[in-house]
Design a protein around this motif. Structure first.
Motif, short mmCIF file in Angstrom:
data_model
loop_
_atom_site.label_atom_id
_atom_site.label_comp_id
_atom_site.label_asym_id
_atom_site.label_seq_id
_atom_site.Cartn_x
_atom_site.Cartn_y
_atom_site.Cartn_z
N LEU A 1 27.11 6.89 -22.92
CA LEU A 1 26.06 5.87 -23.03
C LEU A 1 25.93 5.07 -21.74
CD1 LEU A 1 26.77 4.64 -26.65
CD2 LEU A 1 24.60 5.60 -25.85
N SER A 2 27.06 4.80 -21.08
CA SER A 2 27.01 4.03 -19.83
C SER A 2 26.29 4.80 -18.73
CB SER A 2 28.42 3.64 -19.38
OG SER A 2 29.13 4.77 -18.91
N LEU A 3 26.16 6.11 -18.89
CA LEU A 3 25.42 6.94 -17.94
C LEU A 3 23.94 7.05 -18.32
CD1 LEU A 3 28.03 9.82 -17.53
CD2 LEU A 3 27.60 7.90 -15.95
N GLY A 4 23.55 6.36 -19.38
CA GLY A 4 22.15 6.35 -19.80
C GLY A 4 21.74 7.48 -20.71
N GLN A 5 22.72 8.12 -21.35
CA GLN A 5 22.43 9.25 -22.23
C GLN A 5 22.70 8.88 -23.69
OE1 GLN A 5 24.49 12.79 -20.89
NE2 GLN A 5 24.35 12.12 -18.76
N ASP A 6 21.91 9.43 -24.58
CA ASP A 6 22.10 9.23 -26.02
C ASP A 6 23.37 9.95 -26.48
OD1 ASP A 6 19.64 7.99 -25.89
OD2 ASP A 6 18.55 9.63 -26.85
N VAL A 7 23.92 9.49 -27.59
CA VAL A 7 25.12 10.12 -28.14
C VAL A 7 25.02 10.25 -29.65
CG1 VAL A 7 26.65 9.28 -26.32
CG2 VAL A 7 26.41 7.96 -28.41
N THR A 8 25.78 11.20 -30.15
CA THR A 8 26.03 11.32 -31.59
C THR A 8 27.53 11.38 -31.76
OG1 THR A 8 23.95 12.49 -31.95
CG2 THR A 8 25.64 12.73 -33.64
N VAL B 1 27.10 8.82 -36.63
CA VAL B 1 26.44 7.68 -36.01
C VAL B 1 25.85 8.14 -34.68
CG1 VAL B 1 26.73 5.37 -35.04
CG2 VAL B 1 28.03 6.04 -37.08
N SER B 2 24.54 7.94 -34.52
CA SER B 2 23.87 8.28 -33.26
C SER B 2 23.32 7.01 -32.65
CB SER B 2 22.71 9.25 -33.50
OG SER B 2 23.18 10.45 -34.06
N VAL B 3 23.40 6.93 -31.33
CA VAL B 3 22.80 5.82 -30.59
C VAL B 3 21.78 6.43 -29.64
CG1 VAL B 3 23.15 3.87 -29.03
CG2 VAL B 3 24.92 4.45 -30.74
N GLN B 4 20.54 6.06 -29.85
CA GLN B 4 19.44 6.52 -29.01
C GLN B 4 18.98 5.34 -28.17
OE1 GLN B 4 16.73 7.96 -31.97
NE2 GLN B 4 18.04 9.70 -32.49
N LEU B 5 19.16 5.44 -26.86
CA LEU B 5 18.88 4.31 -25.97
C LEU B 5 17.40 3.97 -25.89
CD1 LEU B 5 21.45 5.14 -23.19
CD2 LEU B 5 21.63 3.39 -24.97
N GLU B 6 16.55 4.96 -26.03
CA GLU B 6 15.10 4.74 -26.04
C GLU B 6 14.56 5.21 -27.39
OE1 GLU B 6 13.15 3.28 -23.73
OE2 GLU B 6 14.96 2.87 -22.56
N GLY B 7 14.48 4.30 -28.32
CA GLY B 7 14.03 4.66 -29.65
C GLY B 7 12.52 4.65 -29.77
N GLU B 8 12.05 4.89 -30.95
CA GLU B 8 10.62 4.97 -31.22
C GLU B 8 9.92 3.62 -31.08
OE1 GLU B 8 10.25 6.61 -35.14
OE2 GLU B 8 11.20 8.50 -34.57
N VAL C 1 19.93 2.88 -33.72
CA VAL C 1 21.16 3.43 -34.26
C VAL C 1 20.79 4.17 -35.54
CG1 VAL C 1 23.47 2.92 -35.13
CG2 VAL C 1 22.48 1.52 -33.30
N VAL C 2 21.23 5.41 -35.62
CA VAL C 2 20.95 6.23 -36.79
C VAL C 2 22.28 6.55 -37.47
CG1 VAL C 2 19.93 8.37 -37.65
CG2 VAL C 2 18.93 7.23 -35.64
#
Length: 131
Positions: free
Chosen positions: A63-70, A80-87, A93-94
């Motif tokens: 995440l600190s590199l600007g990438q989404d994670v699951t 748990v997923s974190v999407q840095l640029e959501g809708e 957070v999903v």
């Protein structure tokens, strides 16, 4: 040490928390994922292991590199997923609980600067307290 708030993603309207409740036999910890928004409130149980904790630390690095994670994908229990640029032009957070309730919740959260480093400190503190 318990309860220990491992994750707290909030903008004071929407919140996703993971609170470690207690230690279990065999190097596991009982935790709870809590979701609160103006629209929905819910929680589900979670069992954490050393490998899941290490995976969360690695996810924070990604995440600190600007990438989404699951996190915890392909495992029993919630994902748990974190999407840095959501809708909705902010992070989302999903939380998916396919194995038990088959419910998915998507929460937009306008996270403050520094939230990743705060969570890196939280996971380090939790792991250090285990020693």
């Amino acid at each position: 040490m318990f309860p220990f708030e491992l994750v707290r993603l909030t903008d004071f309207e929407n919140e996703v928390r993971i609170v470690v409740q207690s230690s279990m036999d065999g190097g596991f910890w009982e935790a709870q994922i809590e979701i609160t928004s103006l629209f929905v409130k819910g929680s589900t149980l979670l069992v954490l292991s050393q490998s899941k904790l290490e995976a969360w630390a690695q996810a924070l690095d990604v995440l600190s590199l600007g990438q989404d994670v699951t996190w915890m994908q392909m495992d029993r229990g919630p994902t748990v997923s974190v999407q840095l640029e959501g809708e909705r032009d902010c992070p989302e957070v999903v939380v998916e609980d396919e194995s038990i309730s088959m419910v998915t919740v998507r929460i937009p959260i306008a996270l403050e600067d520094g939230w990743i480093s705060d969570h890196q400190a939280r996971i380090r503190r939790f792991i250090e307290n285990l020693r």
